[in-house]
Every structure is written in C-alpha cells, then in structure tokens.
Design an enzyme around this catalytic site. Structure first.
Site, mmCIF file in Angstrom:
data_model
loop_
_atom_site.group_PDB
_atom_site.id
_atom_site.type_symbol
_atom_site.label_atom_id
_atom_site.label_comp_id
_atom_site.label_asym_id
_atom_site.label_seq_id
_atom_site.Cartn_x
_atom_site.Cartn_y
_atom_site.Cartn_z
ATOM 1 N N GLY A 11 6.758 3.646 -3.342
ATOM 2 C CA GLY A 11 7.549 1.973 -3.023
ATOM 3 C C GLY A 11 6.995 1.095 -4.808
ATOM 4 N N MET A 15 6.047 -5.169 -1.781
ATOM 5 C CA MET A 15 5.397 -6.407 -2.638
ATOM 6 C C MET A 15 4.610 -5.529 -3.750
ATOM 7 S SD MET A 15 2.716 -9.121 -0.859
ATOM 8 C CE MET A 15 1.644 -7.510 -0.113
ATOM 9 N N TYR A 136 1.039 3.670 12.875
ATOM 10 C CA TYR A 136 0.774 3.899 11.217
ATOM 11 C C TYR A 136 -0.413 4.503 11.489
ATOM 12 C CZ TYR A 136 0.878 0.879 6.986
ATOM 13 O OH TYR A 136 0.647 0.680 5.946
ATOM 14 N N LYS A 140 -1.332 7.454 8.594
ATOM 15 C CA LYS A 140 -2.618 7.273 6.919
ATOM 16 C C LYS A 140 -4.042 7.707 6.892
ATOM 17 C CE LYS A 140 0.042 4.232 4.833
ATOM 18 N NZ LYS A 140 0.855 4.531 3.701
#
Length: 311
Positions: A11, A15, A136, A140
């Site tokens: 990743g 951001m 999601y 996780k």
C-alpha cells in the site's frame, strides 16, 4: 542497504503508505514498496515468490481495497474477498519464508457497531458489526486473528496489529465523491471562499463527534513500532484519545482557509454514529501520543490541497 535492514511496505502508493515513506525514519531502512502492477497481493503464488526473492527483514501491511459507505454497500463481495486475500496471502507468505517481524494495519470498523465508547481492543468480536462495511471489517478481523494464531504457534514470530482511528492528511482524497470528512470539509470551505459564498451547509446539527488523526502521526507510530515491535501488545489502537464535534472541524477549517461566512444545518440529512472514539490506554503505556494538534494538521493538509488539488 540501510542500517535496520530491508522492509516490505504494501500500500505504499496510498495515503497511509506515502506518509510512512515520507517519514524521516524511513531512511533507516531499505524500503520496498511495489505497486499493484508489480505485486498483486491477491495472487498467493506471486506474493510468496516476491518474499522468497527479496527476503525482507520486516513487513508492514498497509494495503487494502478501501471506500466509503456507498462503495462498501455496492460491492461487499469485493471488499471481503480482496482484503481477505491480501491479508491472508501476505501473512502466510511472510511466515512461510521466515519473516519474523510483521506489522499489520487494521481499522476501527472491526469494532462492534454497538460497542460503548471508548473502543477497547478486547471488544473485537464481542458483537454485531456495522452492516454497511461488514465485508471489509471481517477481512481485517481475520487478518488480525491470523497474526495472533501465528504468534501463538511460533514464539519467535512478532506479528502485531495496529488499529488506527480515522485519518486525514497529505495525499488524502479531496474529490467529494470519494473523500472522507476532513478533506471533504477542506474542499467545501475552500470552494465557498473562492466563490464568495456567505454560507456553508452542515448535515445534521453538527454535534456528532469524530476522532481524526493526522496521517503523519500514524506514520510516526508505525516507525516506532517497526523499531521495537517486540514491545507492542498483540493489538493496539493508535489514536488521539479525544475527539471533536463536526462543528469543530468546520470551524477549524474555516479559520485555516480564511473563510468568514456562516454555517447552516440541514437536520433532515443523515449524520451516522454519534461517536466513535478509541481507547488509548495501551498506546499510552507503550509511550506514544499523537504530536500534531488539529489546527496544525489541517493547515498542513490545506497547503497540500492548494499545491496539488485546488483548481
């Protein structure tokens, strides 16, 4: 090779990843940050081959398919399947190729929807998840549990999870169709200033509370963890330990932007949860706190917005 060894960061173009790479501590490592074109994390064989070839001393997993409520509701299969595949493939490949240190970045969406504030790490898996991002969240949770199980079976494996609160900062998404609260407010108030608008509308009464941390501060915590991962608990929140109202965020952004109009409230619009605040007891015991004040973080983010996003 930099002094502390070779580190694989997934990743690295998002951001969080870009803030991690920009932190001064990154210079102490040789950082590998392949994009998805170079390394498809959903391809288990490719992930294991990459790790076997490069033999990193540590892995930081910051990759994931992310999106807002509408995207999560429209594509639950993809959000579950892709995030689960990324986490499982990376963690298992790291373990099989002998990586002893892995830092997994999770999300506060793992907490039950009805969990009382502040959200404590032991609350994971104690109640029903928020339906709008359940896929999601499940992915996780599984990745975090996989790290827990590997530590249980292999005492030498330092596979730990950080659970960041909501983030904003440099390299954020400012397009209103894709942005989260703080960058959306920055764009909205900036446009009001440019267009000479006298008022800006806030959904709801603005009293709902949110905890948003500057992404550069998360990067600081990540590098502290990388330098001493053995000092971390198995799972730990990374947050401010306090929150602000929606009205506070709008007022602070207006001050930074230099817009002097007034705010109106549309009480017919949805506002979501009234509060979502992380407990920071473990973080405090670990010896870290977020150094950036809200106004300073928003000022840095607004400068970035003006340089890269403003028309």
């Amino acid at each position: 090779m930099a002094g502390k060894g070779r580190l694989l960061l997934t990743g690295g173009t998002g951001m969080v990843g870009r803030n991690i790479r920009a932190h001064p501590a990154a210079r102490d490592w040789t950082v590998l940050a392949p994009g998805s074109a170079e390394l498809d994390l959903t391809d288990a064989a490719a992930v294991e081959a990459f790790l076997d070839r490069h033999r990193p001393d540590m892995v930081i997993h910051a990759a994931g398919r992310v999106g807002g409520i509408q995207a999560n509701m429209a594509h639950p299969v993809a959000f579950l399947d892709q995030n689960l595949a990324m986490g499982r493939n990376l963690v298992m490949a790291a373990h099989r190729t002998g990586v002893r240190k892995l830092l997994n970045l999770a999300s506060t969406c793992m907490y039950p929807r009805a969990a009382p504030n502040p959200l404590r790490e032991e609350m994971v898996l104690t109640g029903e998840l928020e339906p709008t991002n359940e896929g999601y969240a499940l992915a996780k949770i599984v990745t975090m549990r996989l790290c827990d199980y590997i530590r249980r079976e292999d005492e030498a494996a330092q596979y730990k999870t950080l659970i960041p609160c909501n983030l904003y900062g440099l390299h954020d998404k400012f397009d209103p169709k894709h942005s989260h609260l703080v960058p959306a407010i920055i764009h909205k108030v900036h446009e009001a200033k440019v267009q000479g608008l006298e008022s800006v509308e806030i959904w709801g009464d603005g009293t709902a509370r949110r905890e948003f941390m500057f992404a550069g501060d998360l990067a600081d915590a990540v590098w502290k963890a990388a330098a001493g991962i053995d000092t971390l608990p198995g799972a730990m929140n990374i947050g401010l330990g306090h929150d602000h109202t929606i009205n506070d965020y709008y007022a602070t952004v207006a001050e930074v932007v230099g817009w002097t109009g007034r705010f109106t409230h549309d009480l017919s619009k949805p506002v979501g949860m009234k509060q979502k605040l992380c407990a920071t007891d473990r973080q405090a015991a670990w010896g870290w706190s977020a150094p950036t004040a809200l106004r300073d973080g928003i000022a840095q983010t607004y400068r970035h917005y003006l340089e890269h996003h403003a028309a």
